[in-house]
Design a protein around this motif. Structure first.
Motif, mmCIF file in Angstrom:
data_model
loop_
_atom_site.group_PDB
_atom_site.id
_atom_site.type_symbol
_atom_site.label_atom_id
_atom_site.label_comp_id
_atom_site.label_asym_id
_atom_site.label_seq_id
_atom_site.Cartn_x
_atom_site.Cartn_y
_atom_site.Cartn_z
ATOM 1 N N ARG A 304 -10.074 -0.911 -6.679
ATOM 2 C CA ARG A 304 -9.645 -0.883 -5.287
ATOM 3 C C ARG A 304 -10.163 0.347 -4.550
ATOM 4 O O ARG A 304 -10.490 0.298 -3.371
ATOM 5 C CB ARG A 304 -8.119 -0.906 -5.206
ATOM 6 C CG ARG A 304 -7.472 -2.224 -5.606
ATOM 7 C CD ARG A 304 -5.963 -2.061 -5.630
ATOM 8 N NE ARG A 304 -5.297 -3.218 -6.208
ATOM 9 C CZ ARG A 304 -4.029 -3.215 -6.584
ATOM 10 N NH1 ARG A 304 -3.285 -2.112 -6.430
ATOM 11 N NH2 ARG A 304 -3.481 -4.289 -7.098
ATOM 12 N N TYR A 321 -6.472 4.364 2.001
ATOM 13 C CA TYR A 321 -6.047 3.490 0.900
ATOM 14 C C TYR A 321 -4.627 2.984 1.133
ATOM 15 O O TYR A 321 -4.368 1.780 1.051
ATOM 16 C CB TYR A 321 -6.125 4.230 -0.436
ATOM 17 C CG TYR A 321 -5.544 3.416 -1.571
ATOM 18 C CD1 TYR A 321 -6.282 2.393 -2.159
ATOM 19 C CD2 TYR A 321 -4.245 3.638 -2.028
ATOM 20 C CE1 TYR A 321 -5.750 1.615 -3.178
ATOM 21 C CE2 TYR A 321 -3.709 2.878 -3.055
ATOM 22 C CZ TYR A 321 -4.461 1.875 -3.627
ATOM 23 O OH TYR A 321 -3.927 1.103 -4.623
ATOM 24 N N TRP A 322 -3.689 3.902 1.417
ATOM 25 C CA TRP A 322 -2.290 3.486 1.560
ATOM 26 C C TRP A 322 -2.067 2.634 2.804
ATOM 27 O O TRP A 322 -1.251 1.711 2.789
ATOM 28 C CB TRP A 322 -1.369 4.711 1.569
ATOM 29 C CG TRP A 322 -1.240 5.319 0.214
ATOM 30 C CD1 TRP A 322 -1.707 6.527 -0.202
ATOM 31 C CD2 TRP A 322 -0.647 4.705 -0.938
ATOM 32 N NE1 TRP A 322 -1.430 6.715 -1.532
ATOM 33 C CE2 TRP A 322 -0.780 5.625 -2.015
ATOM 34 C CE3 TRP A 322 -0.019 3.493 -1.179
ATOM 35 C CZ2 TRP A 322 -0.304 5.356 -3.288
ATOM 36 C CZ3 TRP A 322 0.459 3.223 -2.459
ATOM 37 C CH2 TRP A 322 0.313 4.143 -3.495
ATOM 38 N N ARG A 325 -2.931 -0.817 1.815
ATOM 39 C CA ARG A 325 -1.989 -1.455 0.910
ATOM 40 C C ARG A 325 -0.714 -1.914 1.612
ATOM 41 O O ARG A 325 -0.183 -2.983 1.321
ATOM 42 C CB ARG A 325 -1.600 -0.489 -0.230
ATOM 43 C CG ARG A 325 -2.734 -0.080 -1.126
ATOM 44 C CD ARG A 325 -3.479 -1.241 -1.720
ATOM 45 N NE ARG A 325 -2.634 -2.077 -2.562
ATOM 46 C CZ ARG A 325 -2.975 -3.265 -3.019
ATOM 47 N NH1 ARG A 325 -4.140 -3.801 -2.686
ATOM 48 N NH2 ARG A 325 -2.168 -3.952 -3.785
ATOM 49 N N ARG A 328 -0.702 -4.601 6.074
ATOM 50 C CA ARG A 328 -1.532 -5.788 5.900
ATOM 51 C C ARG A 328 -1.759 -6.476 7.243
ATOM 52 O O ARG A 328 -0.975 -6.316 8.184
ATOM 53 C CB ARG A 328 -0.864 -6.757 4.917
ATOM 54 C CG ARG A 328 -0.517 -6.153 3.563
ATOM 55 C CD ARG A 328 -1.713 -5.548 2.871
ATOM 56 N NE ARG A 328 -2.769 -6.520 2.634
ATOM 57 C CZ ARG A 328 -3.977 -6.209 2.218
ATOM 58 N NH1 ARG A 328 -4.321 -4.955 2.037
ATOM 59 N NH2 ARG A 328 -4.865 -7.164 2.004
#
Length: 380
Positions: A304, A321-322, A325, A328
């Protein structure tokens, strides 16, 4: 590493012998029963491997042997209960007017020589999106509890102890999967069964395509283990006359034809011919060996994070990245938060709820996730 490979390749040899109803080779010198048990359990094939080594002379008072024997009996009981529960659930859903499309192990299990050879963590089935609430009511009436931390935008998780877990899917692949659009409307490819027109199946070729798309998704995430490769071997034995030209065209369209050929070759070496794995597939083979049945979080995170390497600043990379995650896109969030259909302005609030849900219902998993990300960035 070499000793681990001895264990892995012996496990493969035992499975091949069991599937072909042949004599199992002797345990290699230096390989302990405990090592073999741990490895086969990691790949969810311990019942089949135990059946194989039961041909060999063993000290039945050995505590590892006794534990393994008891576990194999439990897996058989679990398999019997799971199939009975499956039939009960299918009957209840379809009698209530719901269409269902069972996928993966829920039907493949019975294609193995014994039902306990194909262990299952859960039963997977697809329903129409508008039937989500109806399905929940029916399952809860049957004694299933909705798992709060096993609910995603594209599926709901249910459990009835001690053995049966069910994943009710609204779509076949998660939205973030690049091939998700291939199953934009899977019902167009589905065929109703004559004995129960509310139960659907894909034709053999389309089932095989979904199997590989699902396997590829796992390989891209955390990896996948021996059982998944064995599934492809069993499937081709059950349906030896599939239209290979159609499969080639569809796999090429999806961009996975090369990996399909590699995995089929690996399956043939392991479970059909017993030949040595070709040199160019050794890396793939070892990735499968060390992934286990459900892959590893470390591999998933590594895969990822690759797309965020373009950000040179570690803080920016972490934030990106966060955000990806938890925040969305709208079309995915609508599946988990139907209120967004009427009030899309609530999207930011639903993002916050999504974060809080993870913190409340699976704090240990979230903390483990965070720690591995920080460790990976530090090492990187």
């Amino acid at each position: 590493m070499e000793h681990n490979l001895v264990c892995a390749r012996y496990c493969i040899a035992v499975i091949r012998a069991v599937m072909a109803e042949q004599t199992v080779p002797e345990l290699p010198e230096g390989l302990s029963l405990q090592q073999l048990f741990a490895f086969s359990k990691m790949h969810s094939v311990e019942a089949m491997v135990f059946q194989g080594i039961s041909q060999l002379e063993q000290e039945e008072t050995d505590p590892v042997w006794q534990h393994w024997s008891n576990r194999s009996q439990m897996i058989l009981t679990q398999s019997i209960v799971q199939l009975a529960d499956r039939d009960e659930v299918f009957t209840a859903l379809t009698e209530a007017g719901l269409d269902i499309l069972p996928v993966k192990g829920s039907w493949l299990k019975e294609q193995y020589p014994q039902i306990d050879y194909r262990q299952m963590s859960d039963l997977d089935l697809l329903i129409r999106k508008e039937d989500r609430k109806k399905a929940r009511k029916i399952l809860e009436d049957l004694g299933y509890e909705k798992e709060k931390d096993a609910t995603a935008a594209h599926h709901d998780g249910y459990e009835k102890k001690p053995y049966t877990a069910i994943e009710v899917h609204l779509q076949l692949l998660p939205v973030e999967d690049k091939n998700c659009a291939y199953y934009e409307d899977p019902w167009k490819k589905a065929i109703p069964l004559e004995e129960n027109p509310r139960i659907y199946r894909f034709c053999p070729e389309d089932e095989y395509i979904f199997y590989f798309l699902h396997l590829k998704h796992h390989l891209d995430e955390g990896g996948s283990g021996i059982r998944s490769i064995l599934d492809s071997h069993v499937y081709r034995n059950v349906y030896p006359h599939m239209d290979r030209e159609y499969l080639r065209q569809e796999f090429q369209k999806l961009g996975i034809w090369e990996i399909v050929q590699e995995l089929e070759t690996l399956a043939d070496c392991w479970f059909r011919t017993g030949e040595d794995t070709p040199e160019h597939l050794r890396t793939l083979e070892e990735c499968v060996f060390w992934a286990g049945a459900y892959g590893s979080l470390d591999t998933a995170l590594q895969n990822r994070m690759e797309e965020f390497q373009k950000y040179k600043d570690p803080a920016v990379r972490m934030a990106a990245y966060w955000l990806s995650r938890f925040c969305r896109p709208m079309h995915e969030m609508k599946l988990g938060y139907p209120i967004l259909e009427k009030l899309p302005v609530l999207l930011p609030i639903c993002w916050v709820l999504r974060i809080l849900k993870k913190c409340i219902y699976s704090p240990k998993a979230l903390l483990n996730h965070v720690q591995k990300i920080f460790r990976g960035m530090k090492n990187g």
